[in-house]
Enzyme design. Sequence first.
Site, short mmCIF file in Angstrom:
data_model
loop_
_atom_site.label_atom_id
_atom_site.label_comp_id
_atom_site.label_asym_id
_atom_site.label_seq_id
_atom_site.Cartn_x
_atom_site.Cartn_y
_atom_site.Cartn_z
N GLU A 176 0.82 -1.21 0.00
CA GLU A 176 0.00 0.00 0.00
C GLU A 176 0.86 1.27 0.00
O GLU A 176 0.35 2.36 -0.24
CB GLU A 176 -0.93 0.01 1.21
CG GLU A 176 -0.28 0.18 2.56
CD GLU A 176 0.31 -1.11 3.12
OE1 GLU A 176 0.74 -1.09 4.29
OE2 GLU A 176 0.35 -2.12 2.39
N CYS A 281 16.41 -6.75 0.61
CA CYS A 281 16.73 -7.92 1.42
C CYS A 281 18.08 -8.52 1.06
O CYS A 281 18.61 -9.33 1.80
CB CYS A 281 15.63 -8.98 1.29
SG CYS A 281 15.51 -9.71 -0.36
#
Length: 497
Positions: A176, A281
């Site tokens: 979002e 990551c």
Amino acid sequence: MKTITHWIDGKPVEGTSGRFSPVYNPATGAQEKQVAFATVDEVDAAVASAKAAFESWGQSSLAKRTAILFKYRELLDAHRDEIAELITAEHGKVHSDALGEVARGLEIVELACGISVQLKGELSTQVSTRVDVASIRQPLGVVAGITPFNFPAMVPMWMFPLAIACGNTFVLKPSEKDPSASYRLAELATEAGLPEGVLNVVQGDKVAVDRLLEHPDIEAVSFVGSTPIAKYIQLKAVEHGKRVQALGGAKNHMLVLPDADLDFAADQAINAAYGSAGERCMAVSVVVAVGDTGDDLVAKIAERAKNLRIGPGNDPASEMGPLITREHRDKVASYVASAAEQGAEVVVDGTGYTVDGHEDGFFLGVSLLDRVPPAADAYRDEIFGPVLAVVRAETYEEAIRLINDSRWGNGTAIFTRDGGAARRFQLEVKAGMVGVNVPIPVPVGYHSFGGWKDSLFGDLHIYGNDGIAFYTQGKVITTRWPDPSDGGINLGFPSNS
């Protein structure tokens, strides 16, 4: 104010929940858009559309699927600057980094274009008298993807192109925080000729996520995000009988041996630690300096870190942009303060950094911490920001124990000129992706991406051969056709004779 809505059944669908989330420009700190959160009914509508589309798409020819994917690849290539601009505006990363993200996503689209080769089955003839056995792979049905904010175009493209190439239909729930890129990907897929309902996008929060995990018509779920949420996704999806691949967090180590080229290692540490503001990551967040390399290496990294140009992502002079939100920036900054309190030496302090003309932006300078104790929060936690920790080890053996004791096992790298040491490292280190003089060993599209330990929940990695296996199910067919010489009754147990 512009509202980003859902893409269901090949067209925009306005949200009806009355719930919205702000979408900020991280460089200015201003809210420029809002995103509508889906209701359970809207998620159900997307799944219903995908289920209806699967009836024909799952039976469509490989030739039809690949023709659409080739067209899609052309459209993505033509619109890569536009997609990168959407990423920069909502995520904050510099334009060149956003372009690189789109390019890496395109690798998986290109892999999907060759799906006819990847889905070839196997055939064994005459396994018994006039008996043949074939192995084939078939699509699962409706599958879902839940993707993170840090790569709003690339990670969705790690998932849905392969899934739909294999004959599945897809429901995507993007972050979002930066939802526009995923929405644009769906628009372009429809423009390429993808039938209505094959690719749907629902915006939302935990309401949408939980409904996807619970929905009886969803066969499999892919996820990339933090370790706590990956654990939740796996447990919830498995509870409801779904196949799941959930990629979690990381604490990636870069081991530097005394024989390494320290200038090269310092350059690569800067690139890997601070690129995309550390919000990836596969970022290197820990450098392990072995032997007497530490002082020189830290000095070289510090010299480079102090000269980085930080600014808005749409400024060509910027090398690093802001972080995704004000709250995340402040959390990352808190690790620098706590590291000093817990025994680390703060060599470069990037907290309190501002950019002229963008004082309200979510900017943070780069930080370099030396002699970080393994018990410090800055070593133990995934910070997900531009903070690089350096730890010291006297020997290779001490360094490899340190790395392998980490609860994560996503990516790691070794810098050395010694081929024997590199070979030993790649076999001994407990991580899913290993680089030798490569700091961010993200595999190319036809190999699979994924880690070990708390960096992966589920059995299969993402994209590559593992991705194709995840989005298909195997079937074995044993066939015998009657021959004029057959006949008679035999009640004995069938044998391979």
